[in-house]
Design a protein around this motif. Structure first.
Motif, short mmCIF file in Angstrom:
data_model
loop_
_atom_site.label_atom_id
_atom_site.label_comp_id
_atom_site.label_asym_id
_atom_site.label_seq_id
_atom_site.Cartn_x
_atom_site.Cartn_y
_atom_site.Cartn_z
N MET A 1 -55.68 12.47 33.04
CA MET A 1 -57.48 13.08 33.59
C MET A 1 -57.98 11.23 33.71
SD MET A 1 -57.00 15.89 31.62
CE MET A 1 -56.04 16.38 30.92
N THR B 39 -45.67 5.47 20.37
CA THR B 39 -47.01 6.90 20.82
C THR B 39 -46.24 6.71 22.25
OG1 THR B 39 -48.33 5.76 19.71
CG2 THR B 39 -49.35 6.70 21.79
N ARG B 40 -46.85 8.52 22.22
CA ARG B 40 -47.01 9.12 24.14
C ARG B 40 -48.07 8.39 24.69
NH1 ARG B 40 -44.79 12.92 20.88
NH2 ARG B 40 -42.64 13.58 20.98
N ARG B 41 -47.28 8.31 26.01
CA ARG B 41 -48.83 8.60 26.98
C ARG B 41 -49.43 7.26 26.89
NH1 ARG B 41 -47.90 14.17 26.80
NH2 ARG B 41 -47.25 14.34 28.64
N ARG B 44 -51.67 4.62 30.04
CA ARG B 44 -53.34 5.71 29.89
C ARG B 44 -54.39 4.91 29.16
NH1 ARG B 44 -53.84 11.68 30.28
NH2 ARG B 44 -51.98 11.76 31.24
N MET B 137 -53.49 16.14 13.10
CA MET B 137 -52.75 16.72 14.02
C MET B 137 -51.01 15.66 14.38
SD MET B 137 -55.20 15.92 17.08
CE MET B 137 -56.83 17.04 17.10
N GLY B 138 -50.49 15.12 14.03
CA GLY B 138 -49.30 14.31 13.57
C GLY B 138 -49.12 13.27 14.62
N VAL B 139 -50.73 12.89 14.93
CA VAL B 139 -50.81 11.96 16.18
C VAL B 139 -50.99 10.71 15.22
CG1 VAL B 139 -52.01 11.01 17.23
CG2 VAL B 139 -52.00 13.29 18.05
N TYR B 144 -52.28 5.32 18.84
CA TYR B 144 -53.05 6.20 19.52
C TYR B 144 -54.54 5.06 19.21
CZ TYR B 144 -56.00 9.39 21.50
OH TYR B 144 -56.77 10.44 23.27
N ALA C 107 -57.17 18.49 24.71
CA ALA C 107 -55.41 18.78 25.42
C ALA C 107 -55.04 17.24 24.69
CB ALA C 107 -55.24 17.93 27.09
N GLU C 111 -51.10 16.65 24.33
CA GLU C 111 -50.53 15.14 24.71
C GLU C 111 -49.59 14.19 24.25
OE1 GLU C 111 -53.94 13.09 25.90
OE2 GLU C 111 -54.10 14.68 28.42
N GLN C 112 -50.66 14.64 22.94
CA GLN C 112 -49.44 13.39 22.17
C GLN C 112 -48.62 13.43 21.47
OE1 GLN C 112 -50.35 9.97 21.93
NE2 GLN C 112 -51.88 10.64 23.87
N THR C 113 -47.87 15.08 21.22
CA THR C 113 -46.96 15.35 20.58
C THR C 113 -45.71 15.67 20.95
OG1 THR C 113 -48.63 17.46 19.32
CG2 THR C 113 -48.22 15.36 18.07
N THR C 114 -46.37 16.28 22.25
CA THR C 114 -45.55 17.21 22.63
C THR C 114 -44.94 15.80 24.15
OG1 THR C 114 -46.84 18.09 24.29
CG2 THR C 114 -46.67 19.32 22.07
N ASP C 115 -43.94 16.76 24.95
CA ASP C 115 -43.52 15.80 25.88
C ASP C 115 -43.08 17.23 26.91
OD1 ASP C 115 -43.23 13.42 25.10
OD2 ASP C 115 -40.93 13.88 23.98
N LEU C 116 -44.65 17.83 27.67
CA LEU C 116 -44.83 18.57 28.29
C LEU C 116 -45.55 18.41 29.53
CD1 LEU C 116 -47.15 21.84 26.83
CD2 LEU C 116 -44.39 21.48 27.50
N PRO C 117 -45.01 18.70 30.75
CA PRO C 117 -45.66 17.87 32.12
C PRO C 117 -47.36 18.25 31.84
CG PRO C 117 -43.84 19.97 32.46
CD PRO C 117 -44.10 19.26 31.21
N GLU C 118 -47.95 17.43 32.47
CA GLU C 118 -49.17 16.97 32.53
C GLU C 118 -49.80 18.33 33.18
OE1 GLU C 118 -52.26 14.43 32.64
OE2 GLU C 118 -50.43 14.19 31.94
N ILE C 121 -49.62 21.07 30.41
CA ILE C 121 -50.58 20.84 29.52
C ILE C 121 -52.24 20.84 30.03
CG2 ILE C 121 -52.20 19.00 27.99
CD1 ILE C 121 -49.26 17.27 27.71
#
Lengths: 158, 264, 268
Positions: A1, B39-41, B44, B137-139, B144, C107, C111-118, C121
């Motif tokens: 986003m 860290t995921r994503r 971005r 949240m577990g982040v 992050y 979101a 976004e930060q705790t799962t590997d779900l596709p965009e 989410i």
């Protein structure tokens, strides 16, 4: 986003920055390194007079290469300068190398004066006909006081 | 006769406190890098950090770079003119910029703009429980919030420094050749002859080190705003932001000395 | 007696001090699965600290917490991560990320705790916003929303991960009576809808009694009463009565003032 505008700005910034980095490393950092294929020759001086890696090498006043390294020969305490030149420029074996100064307090550079021999210097060959750096200090001393007790070949400022 | 023991004890106390703080800071930085892997994503967040430190700070870098070059050209000209060596103006401007001015001034400007913003943002996020919320949240809040900033700094600081040099050289040519009459070709050939690859390498080493140090110091202070001694709330945010900026600036100059002495 | 596994969360003998100041002195709680459990108590009784200790935000000095029949410990991060995944925390201050839009806020945990596709989410986040009637404000920033909407947004963010246990820290603090009712109605409604267990900390007695399955009174760092709302209302325990009947006490205190026995200090 993430918005398109942000992506655009980041991309623009990165492009601009990388262009500046490229300019710095390629254009400036490489100095007057000749483009294309190069070869090295060596020149032996009794006094290198503060010549340093990166100093220019000029033939007929035109920059054609740079000094790659300056080291001391432990056998006879002479200075051996390694010069990198463009392959296109071949020099006769009896060419002469002299260390000169640009301006009064300017940088040292190597000036090559091509000889007339029919054979050319091979890569790695050594020029022995050399003219060492002019010791400005003793020169001024001579001019001012007529004579000086300094040895003419005494090294200039390191 | 005053007993020297309390003084010795105070010295020891301060030394221990300083060591603890340094250790805490080192752990903070290490944890930030370690958590970046988990860290995921991250990409971005990394992009956004590049935007914050890069695109947003670009104007100030360009303006300060141009003026630094202009002044160097002016001052250099008057000094070199006394020796009749105006031909070396390009070398003077280029070497000053590449070896010292660009990494240091660019880092100071980035501390002023991006570093202070980072410290204040993290401080407010700490204050309004946003950092704790992330943890519930577990982040991983280090991963992050901090990791993308530090990684971006490693990329952005060298780029900004390179831009600073480019603009500074141009500024020097404006004041040197346009206003004071050094031949343009003489100026630029002196620039090109003066810069060695080693100078450029030193420049980038400095920039990356400054980036890592300043951004981690700013993030550390903002992140730990709640542990700010003797202050809470808005006062804690302002105190930690001030400390972050002051300490980062000192760190830049101190690190500059250390790196210069090691690399030269 | 209910079997142990019917308690989603059990807290035993929890202690917490801040410096020399003891805040919790041996709290024991059993939260039945699928219930709304309210912890009541005066301000400063340690309700929020209790909640933060249970949720793992603060580290308790002593005591055992077990979730779903499994003990939880700070030195056991795996258990902790599992617990974190299965519970959500609604902060008193909402703790929304003010630099992100409403949709991005919701979101974020996904976004930060799962590997779900965009796409998933986005769909799930929009769904959560829609369930809390906030889908029209998906692109607004939290600062552009009213207090009640911020609370709902925080709840949307809390439930988007489909937690089994939701902690509510003073969900009605600083809200007017109408909004307070709305928040309690929201908790009751979504608790039924999503089937999570709710642990609520509040000092709004009448509202809490209406929506809760069980209430506990926290006083001076311990549980003074624990039981069904009806038992609370009927309890003759002086501590319960004092807290429960505070409006009556205020009325008693005011009678003298209204009669004009205390002179107005603004007059010379």
């Amino acid at each position: 986003m993430i918005s398109k505008r942000l992506e655009l700005l980041v991309g623009g910034f990165l492009l601009l920055g990388l262009a500046a980095v490229a300019y710095l490393t390629v254009k400036l950092g490489a100095g007057s390194l000749p483009a294309g294929d190069t070869y090295v020759i060596e020149a032996r001086f009794t006094n290198s007079g503060g010549l340093h890696p990166g100093s220019s090498v000029l033939v007929a006043g035109v920059p054609t290469g740079r000094v790659e390294a300056v080291r001391i020969d432990p056998a006879d305490y002479s200075a051996i300068a390694t010069l990198r030149l463009a392959s296109a420029l071949r020099l006769p074996t009896d060419s002469m190398a002299s260390i000169k100064t640009s301006g009064l307090i300017g940088d040292k550079y190597v000036s090559l004066s091509p000889g007339a021999d029919e054979n050319y210097l091979q890569p790695g060959a050594r020029i022995t006909m050399t003219e060492s750096a002019v010791d400005l200090e003793s020169l001024i001393g001579k001019m001012a006081f007529g004579s000086t007790d300094k040895e003419p070949e005494k090294p200039a400022a390191p | 006769m005053i007993s020297p023991l309390p003084l010795v004890a105070a010295l020891g106390r301060h030394a221990l406190g300083l060591t603890a703080a340094l250790g805490d800071y080192a752990l903070f930085t290490a944890e930030s890098f370690r958590s970046a892997l988990r860290t995921r994503r991250l990409g971005r967040r990394f992009l956004r950090s590049i935007y914050e430190q890069g695109a947003l700070c670009l104007p100030v870098i360009l303006i300060v770079g141009a003026f630094t070059g202009l002044v160097l050209g002016l001052q250099g000209y008057y000094v070199l003119n006394r020796f009749g060596s105006q031909g070396l103006l390009g070398a003077l401007v280029a070497l000053s910029l590449v070896r010292e001015m660009a990494p240091v001034l660019a880092a100071l400007m980035l501390v002023g703009q991006a570093g202070s913003a980072l410290a204040a943002e993290l401080g407010i996020q700490r204050n309004s429980e946003q950092i704790v919320a992330l943890e519930t949240m577990g982040v991983n809040s280090h991963g992050y919030l901090v990791a993308p900033r530090l990684l971006a700094a490693l990329v952005v600081f060298p780029l900004q420094t390179a831009l600073f040099v480019a603009v500074g050289l141009w500024g020097g040519s404006i004041s040197g050749s346009l206003l004071l009459g050094v031949e343009d070709g003489v100026y630029w050939s002196a620039v090109e002859r003066a810069i060695e690859f080693a100078d450029v390498r030193e420049c980038f080493w400095k920039a990356a080190t400054f980036g890592l140090l300043t951004m981690s110091v700013c993030a550390y202070y903002g992140f730990n705003a709640h542990r700010c001694h003797g202050a809470t709330g808005a006062r804690a945010v302002s105190t930690s932001t001030t400390r972050a900026v002051v300490l980062s600036s000192i760190v830049v100059l101190a690190a500059d000395y250390v790196i210069t002495s090691f690399l030269v | 007696m209910t079997p142990a596994s019917d308690f989603l969360l059990r807290v035993e003998d929890l202690h917490k001090c801040f410096g020399e100041q003891p805040v919790l002195t041996g709290v024991t709680l059993d939260v039945p699965r699928g219930s709304v459990f309210s912890v009541l108590g005066p301000s400063g009784a340690g309700k929020s600290v209790l909640l933060k200790c249970v949720a793992g935000v603060e580290v308790p000095d002593r005591g055992r917490i077990s979730f779903d029949g499994r003990p939880l410990a700070s030195e056991n991060p795996a258990a902790d991560a599992d617990f974190r995944r299965r519970c959500s925390f609604l902060f008193q201050s909402n703790a929304l990320f003010d630099s992100l839009t409403a949709l991005e806020n919701v979101a974020l945990p996904l976004e930060q705790t799962t590997d779900l596709p965009e796409r998933d989410i986005r769909a799930r986040s929009l769904e959560a916003l829609r369930q809390l009637e906030l889908d029209r404000f998906a692109d607004r920033h939290p600062g552009q929303l009213s207090g009640g909407m911020q609370k709902r947004l925080a709840l949307a963010r809390a439930i988007v991960t489909r937690p089994e246990l939701v902690f509510f820290d003073e969900p009605t603090a600083g809200l007017d009576p109408l909004r307070r009712n709305a928040v309690f109605a929201m908790i009751a409604r979504y608790q039924r809808q999503f089937g999570f267990t709710a642990l609520v900390v509040t000092h709004d007695v009448p509202e809490a009694l209406l929506v809760s399955d069980r209430v506990a009174l926290l006083e001076h760092g311990r549980i003074g009463f624990c039981g069904a709302p009806a038992e609370f209302s009927a309890s003759a325990d002086p501590r319960v009565a004092e807290f429960r009947d505070s409006p009556a006490a205020l009325e008693r205190a005011l009678t003298g003032i209204r009669a004009g026995e205390i002179p107005n200090r603004d007059e010379p």
